[in-house]
Design a protein around this motif. Structure first.
Motif, PDB file in Angstrom:
ATOM      1  N   GLN A  45       0.832  -1.213   0.000  1.00 14.81           N
ATOM      2  CA  GLN A  45       0.000   0.000   0.000  1.00 14.81           C
ATOM      3  C   GLN A  45       0.862   1.256   0.000  1.00 14.81           C
ATOM      4  O   GLN A  45       0.497   2.269  -0.602  1.00 14.81           O
ATOM      5  N   GLU A  46       2.008   1.196   0.661  1.00 12.12           N
ATOM      6  CA  GLU A  46       2.901   2.348   0.744  1.00 12.12           C
ATOM      7  C   GLU A  46       3.793   2.491  -0.488  1.00 12.12           C
ATOM      8  O   GLU A  46       4.423   3.532  -0.686  1.00 12.12           O
ATOM      9  N   SER A  47       3.860   1.452  -1.309  1.00 15.29           N
ATOM     10  CA  SER A  47       4.745   1.462  -2.470  1.00 15.29           C
ATOM     11  C   SER A  47       4.283   2.476  -3.515  1.00 15.29           C
ATOM     12  O   SER A  47       3.089   2.664  -3.751  1.00 15.29           O
ATOM     13  N   THR A  48       5.253   3.108  -4.161  1.00 14.03           N
ATOM     14  CA  THR A  48       4.965   4.038  -5.255  1.00 14.03           C
ATOM     15  C   THR A  48       5.144   3.381  -6.625  1.00 14.03           C
ATOM     16  O   THR A  48       4.936   4.027  -7.652  1.00 14.03           O
ATOM     17  N   PHE A  49       5.546   2.098  -6.634  1.00 15.21           N
ATOM     18  CA  PHE A  49       5.704   1.399  -7.912  1.00 15.21           C
ATOM     19  C   PHE A  49       4.326   1.223  -8.551  1.00 15.21           C
ATOM     20  O   PHE A  49       3.391   0.744  -7.900  1.00 15.21           O
ATOM     21  N   PRO A  50       4.165   1.609  -9.815  1.00 15.90           N
ATOM     22  CA  PRO A  50       2.820   1.702 -10.403  1.00 15.90           C
ATOM     23  C   PRO A  50       2.166   0.383 -10.804  1.00 15.90           C
ATOM     24  O   PRO A  50       0.964   0.349 -11.063  1.00 15.90           O
ATOM     25  N   ILE A  51       2.922  -0.709 -10.864  1.00 12.77           N
ATOM     26  CA  ILE A  51       2.350  -1.979 -11.332  1.00 12.77           C
ATOM     27  C   ILE A  51       1.977  -2.838 -10.122  1.00 12.77           C
ATOM     28  O   ILE A  51       2.825  -3.122  -9.269  1.00 12.77           O
ATOM     29  N   ALA A  52       0.727  -3.246 -10.044  1.00 10.37           N
ATOM     30  CA  ALA A  52       0.241  -4.059  -8.927  1.00 10.37           C
ATOM     31  C   ALA A  52       0.918  -5.430  -8.936  1.00 10.37           C
ATOM     32  O   ALA A  52       1.299  -5.940  -9.993  1.00 10.37           O
ATOM     33  N   PRO A  53       1.072  -6.061  -7.761  1.00 11.40           N
ATOM     34  CA  PRO A  53       1.766  -7.355  -7.669  1.00 11.40           C
ATOM     35  C   PRO A  53       1.221  -8.425  -8.619  1.00 11.40           C
ATOM     36  O   PRO A  53       1.995  -9.094  -9.311  1.00 11.40           O
ATOM     37  N   ASP A  54      -0.089  -8.593  -8.683  1.00 13.25           N
ATOM     38  CA  ASP A  54      -0.656  -9.623  -9.567  1.00 13.25           C
ATOM     39  C   ASP A  54      -0.358  -9.331 -11.033  1.00 13.25           C
ATOM     40  O   ASP A  54      -0.070 -10.243 -11.818  1.00 13.25           O
ATOM     41  N   ASP A  55      -0.410  -8.060 -11.400  1.00 15.67           N
ATOM     42  CA  ASP A  55      -0.113  -7.673 -12.781  1.00 15.67           C
ATOM     43  C   ASP A  55       1.369  -7.868 -13.091  1.00 15.67           C
ATOM     44  O   ASP A  55       1.738  -8.227 -14.219  1.00 15.67           O
ATOM     45  N   LEU A  56       2.212  -7.638 -12.077  1.00 16.47           N
ATOM     46  CA  LEU A  56       3.655  -7.801 -12.285  1.00 16.47           C
ATOM     47  C   LEU A  56       4.005  -9.272 -12.486  1.00 16.47           C
ATOM     48  O   LEU A  56       4.846  -9.610 -13.329  1.00 16.47           O
TER      49      LEU A  56
END
Length: 236
Positions: A45-56
């Motif tokens: 939730q705090e991450s600024t990386f734009p790709i969600a874990p499942d999508d990654l």
């Protein structure tokens, strides 16, 4: 009276079971995590990386697939310009060196390879990184570096390896690598990657890093001294 008594007892037991199960469910929902485990949900939730874990993870599987082959099937289009390959011994190699190195010997031409991958997960500490395991098994089908199929009597069983793949915000791969996690498993001398193929067919490359692990002379002497010291301590 006995029937009424039995019915009342059954209702009482049912109430006890209901409230017990409810208490267990409530405890399970609120039980603290293992003391050493990070709060993955909070970190994502705090991450600024734009790709969600499942999508990654889905993207990593696409990159591994036959259309991209980690850059070997799409001319490197899935790889970022600053891509690097980094394994236990080899690397870091930049993009062009990585692609050229893989082009020198094409494993799929000589082997039927079953990657046997599993356990895809995104690191909550490095939310742009996907990890997964692999337990590869390969069957030689054509000559490989002077070894003929009839000379190799059994399939090559590789040790389990942990792979990682890093991505940038655009979904391109910035790093790929892998490391052996159990050198006692399989029949390639604990070697993964290309080194395992060379060793597995009886054609190991002529340097220590491409051969099964062997303790150095200094380390063996240190162990010997330690064993002597422990024996004298026991006598005292």
């Amino acid at each position: 009276r006995k029937v009424k008594h039995s019915t009342a007892m059954m209702k009482f037991l049912a109430y006890i079971l209901f409230f017990t199960m409810g208490s267990v469910a409530a405890f399970s929902a609120t039980a603290p995590k293992y003391a050493l485990e990070v709060d993955s949900e909070k970190l994502f939730q705090e991450s600024t990386f734009p790709i969600a874990p499942d999508d990654l993870i889905a993207r990593a599987k696409d990159v591994l697939g036959p259309e991209m082959g980690i850059g070997t099937k799409d001319g490197g289009a899935c790889l970022a310009d600053d891509f690097k390959f980094c394994a236990a011994v080899v690397g870091p190699l930049p993009k062009e060196e990585y692609l050229n190195a893989l082009g020198t010997f094409k494993l799929e031409d000589s082997f039927d390879i079953h990657q046997n991958v599993f356990g895809f997960t995104v690191s909550p500490i490095q939310p742009n990184r996907v990890y997964w395991f692999g337990n590869s098994v390969a069957t030689i089908k054509a000559a490989f570096m002077g070894a003929e199929p009839e000379d190799v009597k059994e399939d090559l069983v590789f040790p389990p390896q942990v792979f990682h793949m890093d991505f940038n915000d655009d979904g391109k791969v910035t790093e790929f690598g892998f490391y052996t996690v159990d050198r006692q498993y399989g029949n390639t001398g604990g070697l993964g990657g290309a080194f395992g193929y060379f060793y597995g067919v009886g054609k190991p490359l002529p340097f220590p890093e491409a051969k099964p692990y062997k303790p150095s002379f200094r380390f063996r002497m240190l162990q010997l001294v330690g064993n002597f010291a422990r024996k004298f301590q026991k006598k005292d």
